[in-house]
Structures are given as structure tokens and as C-alpha cells.
Design a protein around this motif. Sequence first.
Motif, PDB file in Angstrom:
ATOM      1  N   ALA A 184      41.690 -62.200  -6.008  1.00 39.30           N
ATOM      2  CA  ALA A 184      42.190 -62.611  -5.076  1.00 39.30           C
ATOM      3  C   ALA A 184      41.046 -63.736  -4.616  1.00 39.30           C
ATOM      4  O   ALA A 184      41.279 -64.743  -3.727  1.00 39.30           O
ATOM      5  CB  ALA A 184      42.105 -61.600  -3.583  1.00 39.30           C
ATOM      6  N   GLY A 185      39.880 -63.501  -5.100  1.00 32.71           N
ATOM      7  CA  GLY A 185      38.730 -64.680  -4.538  1.00 32.71           C
ATOM      8  C   GLY A 185      38.940 -65.916  -5.497  1.00 32.71           C
ATOM      9  O   GLY A 185      38.018 -66.756  -5.316  1.00 32.71           O
ATOM     10  N   THR A 186      39.586 -66.142  -6.546  1.00 29.90           N
ATOM     11  CA  THR A 186      39.738 -67.261  -7.171  1.00 29.90           C
ATOM     12  C   THR A 186      40.344 -68.412  -6.427  1.00 29.90           C
ATOM     13  O   THR A 186      41.529 -68.337  -5.981  1.00 29.90           O
ATOM     14  CB  THR A 186      40.553 -67.117  -8.585  1.00 29.90           C
ATOM     15  OG1 THR A 186      39.876 -66.036  -9.227  1.00 29.90           O
ATOM     16  CG2 THR A 186      40.653 -68.361  -9.427  1.00 29.90           C
ATOM     17  N   PRO A 187      39.737 -69.677  -6.256  1.00 23.41           N
ATOM     18  CA  PRO A 187      40.615 -70.628  -5.503  1.00 23.41           C
ATOM     19  C   PRO A 187      41.479 -71.123  -6.366  1.00 23.41           C
ATOM     20  O   PRO A 187      41.250 -71.370  -7.600  1.00 23.41           O
ATOM     21  CB  PRO A 187      39.012 -71.602  -5.385  1.00 23.41           C
ATOM     22  CG  PRO A 187      37.920 -70.807  -5.744  1.00 23.41           C
ATOM     23  CD  PRO A 187      38.172 -69.750  -6.768  1.00 23.41           C
ATOM     24  N   ILE A 188      42.407 -71.738  -5.735  1.00 23.20           N
ATOM     25  CA  ILE A 188      43.548 -72.348  -6.080  1.00 23.20           C
ATOM     26  C   ILE A 188      43.681 -73.825  -5.493  1.00 23.20           C
ATOM     27  O   ILE A 188      43.994 -73.892  -4.531  1.00 23.20           O
ATOM     28  CB  ILE A 188      44.951 -71.550  -6.196  1.00 23.20           C
ATOM     29  CG1 ILE A 188      44.812 -70.379  -6.869  1.00 23.20           C
ATOM     30  CG2 ILE A 188      45.932 -72.444  -6.547  1.00 23.20           C
ATOM     31  CD1 ILE A 188      45.740 -69.358  -6.925  1.00 23.20           C
ATOM     32  N   ILE A 189      43.900 -74.727  -6.325  1.00 24.46           N
ATOM     33  CA  ILE A 189      44.281 -76.181  -5.676  1.00 24.46           C
ATOM     34  C   ILE A 189      45.675 -76.346  -6.649  1.00 24.46           C
ATOM     35  O   ILE A 189      45.960 -76.283  -7.778  1.00 24.46           O
ATOM     36  CB  ILE A 189      43.620 -77.185  -6.135  1.00 24.46           C
ATOM     37  CG1 ILE A 189      42.115 -77.035  -5.527  1.00 24.46           C
ATOM     38  CG2 ILE A 189      44.223 -78.695  -5.736  1.00 24.46           C
ATOM     39  CD1 ILE A 189      41.041 -78.213  -6.009  1.00 24.46           C
ATOM     40  N   TYR A 190      46.809 -76.617  -5.579  1.00 31.35           N
ATOM     41  CA  TYR A 190      47.963 -77.056  -6.342  1.00 31.35           C
ATOM     42  C   TYR A 190      48.327 -78.487  -6.410  1.00 31.35           C
ATOM     43  O   TYR A 190      47.836 -79.231  -5.502  1.00 31.35           O
ATOM     44  CB  TYR A 190      49.197 -76.325  -5.351  1.00 31.35           C
ATOM     45  CG  TYR A 190      49.525 -75.118  -5.494  1.00 31.35           C
ATOM     46  CD1 TYR A 190      50.171 -74.804  -6.867  1.00 31.35           C
ATOM     47  CD2 TYR A 190      49.259 -74.013  -4.624  1.00 31.35           C
ATOM     48  CE1 TYR A 190      50.329 -73.270  -7.013  1.00 31.35           C
ATOM     49  CE2 TYR A 190      49.564 -72.771  -4.967  1.00 31.35           C
ATOM     50  CZ  TYR A 190      50.207 -72.428  -5.921  1.00 31.35           C
ATOM     51  OH  TYR A 190      50.572 -71.069  -5.997  1.00 31.35           O
ATOM     52  N   LEU A 191      48.907 -78.908  -7.404  1.00 24.07           N
ATOM     53  CA  LEU A 191      49.259 -80.288  -7.559  1.00 24.07           C
ATOM     54  C   LEU A 191      50.831 -80.242  -7.820  1.00 24.07           C
ATOM     55  O   LEU A 191      51.614 -79.611  -8.248  1.00 24.07           O
ATOM     56  CB  LEU A 191      48.813 -80.731  -9.075  1.00 24.07           C
ATOM     57  CG  LEU A 191      47.281 -80.693  -9.287  1.00 24.07           C
ATOM     58  CD1 LEU A 191      46.985 -81.275 -10.716  1.00 24.07           C
ATOM     59  CD2 LEU A 191      46.623 -81.324  -8.406  1.00 24.07           C
ATOM     60  N   THR A 192      51.582 -81.263  -7.015  1.00 19.93           N
ATOM     61  CA  THR A 192      52.933 -81.565  -6.812  1.00 19.93           C
ATOM     62  C   THR A 192      53.330 -82.846  -6.703  1.00 19.93           C
ATOM     63  O   THR A 192      52.447 -83.718  -6.344  1.00 19.93           O
ATOM     64  CB  THR A 192      53.294 -80.656  -5.674  1.00 19.93           C
ATOM     65  OG1 THR A 192      54.812 -80.931  -5.709  1.00 19.93           O
ATOM     66  CG2 THR A 192      52.786 -81.172  -4.401  1.00 19.93           C
ATOM     67  N   ALA A 193      54.568 -83.345  -7.292  1.00 16.92           N
ATOM     68  CA  ALA A 193      55.117 -84.574  -7.151  1.00 16.92           C
ATOM     69  C   ALA A 193      55.978 -84.550  -5.714  1.00 16.92           C
ATOM     70  O   ALA A 193      56.308 -85.550  -5.392  1.00 16.92           O
ATOM     71  CB  ALA A 193      55.782 -84.790  -8.258  1.00 16.92           C
ATOM     72  N   LYS A 194      56.182 -83.418  -5.063  1.00 14.23           N
ATOM     73  CA  LYS A 194      56.824 -83.175  -3.883  1.00 14.23           C
ATOM     74  C   LYS A 194      56.016 -83.190  -2.932  1.00 14.23           C
ATOM     75  O   LYS A 194      55.060 -82.442  -2.525  1.00 14.23           O
ATOM     76  CB  LYS A 194      57.738 -82.153  -4.009  1.00 14.23           C
ATOM     77  CG  LYS A 194      58.751 -82.126  -5.250  1.00 14.23           C
ATOM     78  CD  LYS A 194      59.992 -81.326  -4.964  1.00 14.23           C
ATOM     79  CE  LYS A 194      59.491 -79.712  -4.922  1.00 14.23           C
ATOM     80  NZ  LYS A 194      60.400 -78.803  -4.769  1.00 14.23           N
ATOM     81  N   ASN A 195      56.257 -84.077  -1.994  1.00 11.85           N
ATOM     82  CA  ASN A 195      55.512 -84.150  -0.401  1.00 11.85           C
ATOM     83  C   ASN A 195      56.215 -83.290   0.662  1.00 11.85           C
ATOM     84  O   ASN A 195      56.700 -83.987   1.531  1.00 11.85           O
ATOM     85  CB  ASN A 195      55.466 -85.457  -0.160  1.00 11.85           C
ATOM     86  CG  ASN A 195      54.177 -85.607   1.229  1.00 11.85           C
ATOM     87  OD1 ASN A 195      53.693 -84.537   1.431  1.00 11.85           O
ATOM     88  ND2 ASN A 195      54.101 -86.632   1.775  1.00 11.85           N
ATOM     89  N   MET A 196      56.661 -82.320   0.309  1.00  6.47           N
ATOM     90  CA  MET A 196      57.413 -81.375   1.282  1.00  6.47           C
ATOM     91  C   MET A 196      56.679 -80.282   2.179  1.00  6.47           C
ATOM     92  O   MET A 196      55.719 -79.596   1.544  1.00  6.47           O
ATOM     93  CB  MET A 196      58.635 -80.617   0.523  1.00  6.47           C
ATOM     94  CG  MET A 196      59.510 -81.475  -0.030  1.00  6.47           C
ATOM     95  SD  MET A 196      60.881 -80.680  -1.273  1.00  6.47           S
ATOM     96  CE  MET A 196      61.731 -79.554   0.348  1.00  6.47           C
TER      97      MET A 196
END
Length: 231
Positions: free
Chosen positions: A74-86
Motif C-alpha cells: 500500500a505504501g508504493t507511490p503510483i503516478i498514472y500516465l494517460t492520453a485521456k483528460n477525463m
Amino acid sequence: MANKRIFLVEDDVNFGSVLKSFLEMNDLDVDWVDDGLDAVSTFKSNTYDLCILDVMLPHIDGFTIGTEIKKLNAGTPIIYLTAKNMKEDMIKGYKIGADDYITKPFDSEVLIYKIKAILKRQLPDAKPIVDEVLQVGRYSFNTMNRTLTFEDGELIKLSPKEAELLSFLMMNVNHVVDRNLTLEKIWGETGYFTARSMDVYITKLRKYLKNDPAIEITNVHGTGYILGIKS
């Protein structure tokens, strides 16, 4: 000091290769997979300081991968990358526990600064948590092992961000905690989406504290929050 280790999941081979090289040029070690099917097994086999996940992937989407990663650590940071700006997708990512959400195309330098800010917050001296057990109502909160315990012995293990936010609120019981100050201390910025992320965490904390009806986390419009104890 050893380089921080990044787990990158990106199915666009050209973009993934360029991004991996750019991250490594900035003193980060990167493991990259280009198929969502390989992501969870790769994560299980290694230790990572931060994950960068594309949302749209073949076979398994980034949200599903992020959910599994949070179950494993649970402590692992996540950055999401996406082509959708929703907005709906961004909120979904934050509900999973994402630390940031970046829309393609993006400035690579901005990504580096975001990564550094998140990694800095992972350091022990960057957290506002005090080395002690805090008591509020019928709950005790051990800030070192991030456990919240009800008087009947029921124990909840908190993620690092949940622990930071709860600690900040509990050390200011019955006083308004300024929204922007809290965002700066815990998220490192005060933007719209980080503010929405904090709202999600506030909702989670309310759920964790629901067994004591005397405890209430109240929104103070335009200002922040109060963790109050009803007499």
C-alpha cells in the motif's frame, strides 16, 4: 546512495524506450514492461520506490494493475500516465491511491520534479508524523507502524498518506486544519487534482473512524477540516 528504483508500465515501445532513457539520465534505475500481463508478476519479484503506470494497456488496464500493487504494498507511490483528460478517470486513479495523474503529452522535466517530490515525501524526516501513540476518542493510533486500533482490539493498517493525514488531524483535534497547508505538507502542492485526492483520503478516514460516533471529520467550507470529538 543507491539510485531510486522505478517500475514503468508503458505499452508504446517508442515512448517507453525514450521515457526509460530519460529517467535513467536523471539517476533513476528503471524496470520497464510493455504488457500489462507482465506487470504484477514483475512487481512481486522486485522492490520499487515508485511506479509509473500507463492507463490504457493491452490485456490489463493500469487501474487494475494499480489496485493489485496497492494490495501487495500500500505504501508504493503510483503516478498514472494517460492520453485521456477525463475527470472521472482521474478520480478513479486517486481512489485507488495514486499520488499523481499526468496527461500525455507532458513535459518530461515536470515528471522528474513530480517524482522527486513524491520520493522526498517518502523520507522519514519529510513526514509530519510524530514517533508516538496518539489517542482520539476510542481509538489509538501508532504513528510508527501506521496502525489504528479501536478499543475492542480491531486493527486497521493505514497507507503512508492515510497515516500522515490522520496524524496531522489528530494532533489538531477540535481545531481547523488548513486545507492548503495540509496539501503542501503531505502532497507537496495545492492543485485541483491533489485537493480531490485529499478529499478521497478524508472519506477513507471517516470510514475507519466510524465505530466511534463521537468522532467526526467536518468540512469547513473554503478553509479545511476539523477532527472533532463530541462531548
